[in-house]
Design an enzyme around this catalytic site. Structure first.
Site, PDB file in Angstrom:
ATOM      1  N   LYS A 115      -7.115  -4.972   8.754  1.00  0.00           N
ATOM      2  CA  LYS A 115      -7.570  -4.107   7.671  1.00  0.00           C
ATOM      3  C   LYS A 115      -8.999  -3.610   7.857  1.00  0.00           C
ATOM      4  CE  LYS A 115      -4.483  -5.782   4.042  1.00  0.00           C
ATOM      5  NZ  LYS A 115      -4.379  -6.287   2.661  1.00  0.00           N
ATOM      6  N   LYS A 208       7.627   0.402   9.135  1.00  0.00           N
ATOM      7  CA  LYS A 208       8.055  -0.058   7.818  1.00  0.00           C
ATOM      8  C   LYS A 208       7.963   1.074   6.800  1.00  0.00           C
ATOM      9  CE  LYS A 208       6.982  -3.949   5.967  1.00  0.00           C
ATOM     10  NZ  LYS A 208       6.259  -5.119   5.420  1.00  0.00           N
ATOM     11  N   LYS A 211       4.233   3.279   1.178  1.00  0.00           N
ATOM     12  CA  LYS A 211       3.720   4.315   0.288  1.00  0.00           C
ATOM     13  C   LYS A 211       2.562   5.070   0.927  1.00  0.00           C
ATOM     14  CE  LYS A 211      -0.070   2.521  -2.528  1.00  0.00           C
ATOM     15  NZ  LYS A 211      -0.828   3.770  -2.569  1.00  0.00           N
TER      16      LYS A 211
END
Length: 346
Positions: A115, A208, A211
């Site tokens: 991240k 995957k 959103k």
């Protein structure tokens, strides 16, 4: 048996969220009721602020997530449903555990590396230490079991390490090899649901469903109406070959495998059963059947979600009720942690 699990209020819930996590929560809720166990499900809004965010959007997403979870079958009367921010014990225990957690342990957390990317120095302290908050999330409630995906197993192992070290350091007479002296914290075991569906993008079978994908055609949102669902399924990426009759024939065909997997997960069948029905057929027949199944299964969720989303008063009441219960459950553990550390509170 007590199950604790959380989900970040990111908004725009999609089919991957439902099949990968939320549906299993509903099943756990039903199983715990039969076994006289307990489920606590929380919206991880404190985790959400570890990354740049829009405050108004976070608030809206949290309420939307409550509506979605209830629409999918989480019953606030049978499970404790709340958001972290209304239970200060989460952040309090995180700080108490920060004296036990070790820098080396956190440096090994792969999700921080993923991240933070190349700008590790520019990442927030919260992003680096949020695994300690995750540990507090489950240890606070004496969780016996925590449902985790493969990407979260490392964090649960960290929670167990922190609990073990805290018990060893601050509970005289405690032994992890068995003794009559209890530790402050229960060491939770992971639950990895064997049938947790891994749903991939409708545009790329190797990625995957997410959103964050810029293409809305890549996912089935729980807010999509029937026409939109059918359109997305029909335009989903596939290959020119017909469906095989055996599961082995899906190897090296990620898009085909994804669509068959979705059908299997939604219908409650095995992939083999689906291929027994559709083997040899082209996608011109299979896609409409998949679309109709999705519309049928998601329509009640969609209708309930839209109804709940418009009722702010009910959503606030659900969170307040859950937070009150969570604070009551958390209090003995937090008090025990303070006492074990020699901290005096009025």
């Amino acid at each position: 048996m007590r199950i604790v699990s959380g989900i970040q209020p990111t908004g725009n819930l999609h089919l991957g969220n439902y099949l990968g996590a939320i549906r299993n929560w509903v099943r756990m809720q039903d199983a715990m009721e039969q076994d006289q166990g307990e489920c606590l499900f929380f919206l991880a809004d404190l985790h959400a602020i570890s990354m740049p965010h829009d405050p108004a959007q976070l608030c809206a997403n949290t309420l939307e997530m409550v509506a979605a979870l209830v629409a999918c079958g989480i019953d606030p009367d049978r499970s404790t449903l709340f958001n972290q921010a209304q239970v200060p014990a989460h952040s309090q225990l995180q700080w108490l555990l920060s004296g036990t957690a070790r820098m080396g342990w956190l440096n090994r957390m792969t999700q921080f590396k993923d991240k933070s990317g190349k700008n590790r120095e520019g990442a927030s302290i919260a992003l680096f230490t949020y695994p300690v908050l995750q540990a507090a999330d489950v240890l606070l409630y004496q969780a016996t079991h925590v449902p985790v995906g493969e990407d979260q197993k490392q964090h649960l192992e960290l929670a167990r390490d922190i609990a073990q070290k805290f018990n060893n350091d601050f509970c005289p007479g405690y032994s992890d090899e068995g003794s009559d002296v209890p530790g402050v914290f229960t060491l939770p075991d992971p639950i990895i649901p064997p049938d947790a569906a891994r749903i991939m993008s409708l545009r790329d079978g190797s990625a995957k469903m997410s959103k964050s994908d810029p293409s809305d055609m890549s996912r089935i949102n729980l807010t999509d109406d029937a026409d939109t669902i059918m359109k997305k399924v029909k335009k989903a990426r596939t290959d020119p070959e017909p469906l095989p009759s055996e599961e082995k024939g899906l190897e090296d065909r990620p898009e085909a495998a994804n669509l068959v997997g979705i059908y299997a997960a939604m219908s409650g069948q095995s992939v083999s059963d689906v291929l027994t029905t559709f083997g040899g057929e082209g996608f011109g027949k299979f896609k409409p059947a998949l679309g109709e199944l999705l519309v049928e299964m998601l329509a009640p969720i969609n209708a309930r979600f839209i109804e709940l989303k418009q009722d702010r008063e009910s959503l606030d009441a659900i969170l307040a009720k859950g937070a009150l219960k969570a604070r009551e459950v958390a209090r003995p553990t937090l008090d025990a942690a303070y006492n074990a550390l020699g901290l005096i509170r009025g």
